[in-house]
Design an enzyme around this catalytic site. Structure first.
Site, PDB file in Angstrom:
ATOM      1  N   ASP A   8      42.442  33.591  59.141  1.00  0.00           N
ATOM      2  CA  ASP A   8      43.051  34.281  60.273  1.00  0.00           C
ATOM      3  C   ASP A   8      42.207  34.014  61.520  1.00  0.00           C
ATOM      4  OD1 ASP A   8      40.839  35.972  60.135  1.00  0.00           O
ATOM      5  OD2 ASP A   8      42.014  37.795  59.814  1.00  0.00           O
ATOM      6  N   CYS A  65      38.634  35.347  56.252  1.00  0.00           N
ATOM      7  CA  CYS A  65      38.966  36.225  57.373  1.00  0.00           C
ATOM      8  C   CYS A  65      37.670  36.870  57.837  1.00  0.00           C
ATOM      9  CB  CYS A  65      40.036  37.249  57.004  1.00  0.00           C
ATOM     10  SG  CYS A  65      39.574  38.535  55.830  1.00  0.00           S
ATOM     11  N   THR A  67      36.204  39.772  57.060  1.00  0.00           N
ATOM     12  CA  THR A  67      35.408  40.306  55.941  1.00  0.00           C
ATOM     13  C   THR A  67      35.680  39.592  54.626  1.00  0.00           C
ATOM     14  OG1 THR A  67      37.093  41.922  55.325  1.00  0.00           O
ATOM     15  CG2 THR A  67      35.420  42.625  56.950  1.00  0.00           C
ATOM     16  N   GLY A  68      36.804  38.913  54.521  1.00  0.00           N
ATOM     17  CA  GLY A  68      37.216  38.306  53.258  1.00  0.00           C
ATOM     18  C   GLY A  68      38.019  39.264  52.398  1.00  0.00           C
ATOM     19  N   HIS A  98      33.475  33.129  34.595  1.00  0.00           N
ATOM     20  CA  HIS A  98      34.045  34.254  33.853  1.00  0.00           C
ATOM     21  C   HIS A  98      35.513  34.504  34.144  1.00  0.00           C
ATOM     22  CE1 HIS A  98      29.886  36.357  33.218  1.00  0.00           C
ATOM     23  NE2 HIS A  98      29.886  35.080  32.847  1.00  0.00           N
ATOM     24  N   ASN A  99      35.955  34.257  35.388  1.00  0.00           N
ATOM     25  CA  ASN A  99      37.319  34.610  35.787  1.00  0.00           C
ATOM     26  C   ASN A  99      38.221  33.407  35.996  1.00  0.00           C
ATOM     27  OD1 ASN A  99      35.378  36.654  37.767  1.00  0.00           O
ATOM     28  ND2 ASN A  99      36.543  37.507  36.068  1.00  0.00           N
ATOM     29  N   ARG A 109      32.397  37.370  59.262  1.00  0.00           N
ATOM     30  CA  ARG A 109      31.547  38.392  59.882  1.00  0.00           C
ATOM     31  C   ARG A 109      30.509  38.950  58.915  1.00  0.00           C
ATOM     32  NH1 ARG A 109      36.866  41.190  61.999  1.00  0.00           N
ATOM     33  NH2 ARG A 109      37.389  39.735  63.677  1.00  0.00           N
ATOM     34  N   HIS A 134      36.163  35.752  27.881  1.00  0.00           N
ATOM     35  CA  HIS A 134      36.687  35.518  29.226  1.00  0.00           C
ATOM     36  C   HIS A 134      38.151  35.089  29.173  1.00  0.00           C
ATOM     37  CE1 HIS A 134      32.717  36.217  30.572  1.00  0.00           C
ATOM     38  NE2 HIS A 134      32.227  35.136  29.988  1.00  0.00           N
TER      39      HIS A 134
END
Length: 148
Positions: A8, A65, A67-68, A98-99, A109, A134
């Site tokens: 963004d 963005c 903050t993410g 793991h994911n 920021r 997992h």
């Protein structure tokens, strides 16, 4: 590797730096925008990146963005996306191991650009562990997603 990247208005600078870095390293980068610092809505760019990942057009996605947080929430609404918000390389490594995350989220920021570059490298170079626990957990996430 073919990678989609989107952002963004709060992360144009980091997107441009990371895109240039990845291109220089030989990756093919699809820029899903935005290229303007005018206020815009991060869900539009999160969806653009996520759609390219789930369609198989790209192998991985990166969303950024301020903050993410918002952009990662939006990306995770797309069926088939596992977007990990990372603020350090340990998180980037573990979200892949793991994911089996297929999209990386970061906040301009929140972290410095050198940390962001290291996170990107770690995320893109770390394979999924294929550990039974997992895989079981990812299957449960997919089951939740499919039953919504």
């Amino acid at each position: 590797m073919k990678i989609a990247i989107g952002n963004d208005h709060g992360a144009v600078e980091y997107k441009d730096i990371i895109k240039a870095m990845l291109t220089e390293e030989g990756h093919e980068v699809i820029d899903c925008g935005t290229n303007s610092t005018d206020s815009c809505d991060y869900p539009d760019y999160a969806k653009a990146v996520a759609d390219k990942v789930v369609s198989g057009e790209v192998e991985k996605g990166i969303v950024i963005c301020g903050t993410g947080i918002g952009i990662s929430i939006a990306a995770n609404k797309v069926k088939g996306i596992r977007c990990g918000l990372c603020t350090n390389t340990t998180m980037a490594r573990l979200t892949r191991e793991h994911n089996d995350a297929n999209v990386l989220s970061m906040g301009q920021r929140i972290i410095g650009i050198e940390t962001a570059k290291d996170i990107v490298h770690t995320f893109l170079s770390t394979p999924f562990s294929n550990g039974e626990r997992h895989k079981r957990r990812i299957e449960k996430i997919t089951e939740i997603e499919n039953n919504q």
